[in-house]
Design a protein around this motif. Structure first.
Motif, PDB file in Angstrom:
ATOM      1  N   ARG A  49       0.802  -1.157  -0.062  1.00 45.46           N
ATOM      2  CA  ARG A  49       0.053  -0.045   0.010  1.00 45.46           C
ATOM      3  C   ARG A  49       1.007   1.191  -0.084  1.00 45.46           C
ATOM      4  O   ARG A  49       1.998   1.325   0.347  1.00 45.46           O
ATOM      5  N   SER A  50       0.169   2.553  -0.294  1.00 46.24           N
ATOM      6  CA  SER A  50       0.761   3.650  -0.270  1.00 46.24           C
ATOM      7  C   SER A  50       1.510   4.022   1.217  1.00 46.24           C
ATOM      8  O   SER A  50       1.104   3.781   2.133  1.00 46.24           O
ATOM      9  N   GLU A  53      -0.597   5.765   3.924  1.00 53.41           N
ATOM     10  CA  GLU A  53      -1.447   4.871   4.472  1.00 53.41           C
ATOM     11  C   GLU A  53      -0.822   3.914   5.472  1.00 53.41           C
ATOM     12  O   GLU A  53      -1.462   3.161   6.010  1.00 53.41           O
TER      13      GLU A  53
END
Length: 427
Positions: A49-50, A53
């Motif tokens: 995920r980014s 995040e």
């Protein structure tokens, strides 16, 4: 929302004004478009995920004596939709997470059967499979509601985060039992895990033949180790404590095991002092995730959002109150609405800066609903830890802060509670 009412509001300018105010362009500069000037990351074997995040994580109590026996909470108010990502599904284990080599894994079914059987993981995957979406909820979910006085800093995560919802793939347990040939007189199964606690529970044969899964995949990939890799039980609608992870054997018998975790633990103290065992089914629950504890909101348009579920079956409606239960409005349920699964509910609302106490309550297809705290404790003992499903209140203060709105037992609302003047668009 009803289409006619939507366009009537749009024509009157009220809803359009709300949305227009929300959509005003925020300040920006050249850095806004900086990523377009740089070559992006290359292909990768497994997605991540980014980094923006990375703060969306499970909550682990800082007061645990050890992380080998305990639970962590899914961050409900930080998630979207109804499927809990594998890495954020709540955890509960009693002796740490074992590492099981799938090549040496075996599942034994024995006892009162015609043909004792031993299955490898590959054997299980050769059987006809099914995929079902089910919630799993710890029996201790909501136990912060037993605190007296209530914790003012409670969040949706800490209120109901010991529940998660996923798509499970596996073999119906009934199919494996039929393969083994259950003998007459058998009434119980005793599943056992591969963890260091050799976790054991008693499962009625009737439930096993109905809808229990021997699962090896979650949300399209192999189970995570903390969720029972390589194989676990999924028992729809029943408390998580009976859904044995790292499953290694199932004894078919005519008597329950009366194991530690169904006698000294996972039993329920009632208000009259009686103690109930084998209280497996999870009662209807709902939790407003926005706005909820720890958040801050501004006056204007908001969509009240939350999750509901029940171990008795499908959710049929969710009601929302803005005045501590004096009046109720029906929320919209977002499809699909499945049995034993999370359903998302929502209701548009205009907040004008007054103090509001927000409640939600779910109803299931058997007619069950959630009690108030006062009603809950007329039935359950205050020294219990399990099956708490009373309505969770959130208090929105005039400055926009959202805190736990549960009142101490015996303390009633004094005077009118705000919220009735806020505009609600009925769907």
């Amino acid at each position: 929302m009803d289409r006619r009412k939507f366009f009537r509001l749009l024509g009157a300018g009220s809803l359009f004004g709300l949305l227009k105010a929300r959509a005003q362009t925020p300040p920006w500069d050249e850095e806004t478009f900086a990523p377009t000037k740089t070559l992006g990351a290359p292909l990768s074997e497994y997605g991540s995920r980014s980094p923006f995040e990375e703060g969306v994580v499970r909550y682990i109590s800082p007061n645990l004596r050890t992380r080998h026996s305990g639970a962590d909470f899914a961050p409900l108010e930080r998630l979207e939709g109804v499927i809990t990502p594998n890495g954020l599904h709540f955890e509960r284990h009693h002796a740490g997470v074992p590492q099981v080599d799938p090549k040496s894994y075996r599942l034994v079914i024995h006892g009162m059967v015609e043909r004792p059987l031993v299955f490898t993981l590959e054997d299980l995957k050769r059987f006809p499979s099914v995929t079902r979406t089910y919630f799993i909820e710890c029996a201790g979910n909501g136990q912060n509601g037993y605190r007296e006085p209530p914790d003012p800093n409670l969040t949706a995560t800490r209120s109901r985060g010991l529940a998660s919802n996923a798509s499970w793939t596996g073999v119906p347990l009934a199919l494996l039992l039929k393969e083994a040939g259950v003998k007459p007189g058998a009434r119980w199964l005793i599943p056992e895990g591969m963890d260091a606690a050799m976790y054991t529970r008693s499962l009625p044969l009737e439930k096993a033949m109905e809808d229990v899964l021997v699962a090896y995949a979650q949300n399209g990939e192999a189970l995570r180790p903390e969720q029972g890799y390589p194989v676990r039980l999924v028992v729809p609608g029943w408390e998580g404590s009976i859904q044995v992870k790292w499953l290694r054997r199932i004894l078919v018998t005519d008597q329950p095991a009366m194991a530690k975790d169904e006698t000294s633990e996972y039993t329920d103290v009632m208000a009259d002092g009686k103690v109930l065992a084998f209280t497996w089914v999870m009662e209807p629950q709902s939790i407003v995730t926005y706005p909820s504890g720890g958040q801050v909101i501004k006056p204007g348009f908001h969509e009240i959002r939350g999750l509901a579920w029940s171990g008795f079956g499908r959710i049929t409606k969710v009601e929302i109150s803005l005045d501590e239960g004096r009046t109720w409005r029906q929320a919209t349920l977002e499809a699909p609405v499945e049995r034993y699964a999370f359903v998302r509910f929502k209701m548009p609302w205009q907040w004008r800066g007054e103090e509001v106490v927000l409640w939600s309550r779910a109803w299931d297809e058997k007619g069950n609903t959630q009690p108030t705290r006062e009603e809950f404790f007329r039935r359950w003992g205050k020294n219990n830890r399990y099956h708490y499903n009373a309505i969770q209140a959130w208090r929105i203060l005039p400055d926009g802060r959202v805190v736990n709105g549960d009142r101490p037992l015996g303390v009633r609302a004094v005077g009118p509670v705000g919220g009735c003047d806020g505009e609600v668009f009925d769907g």
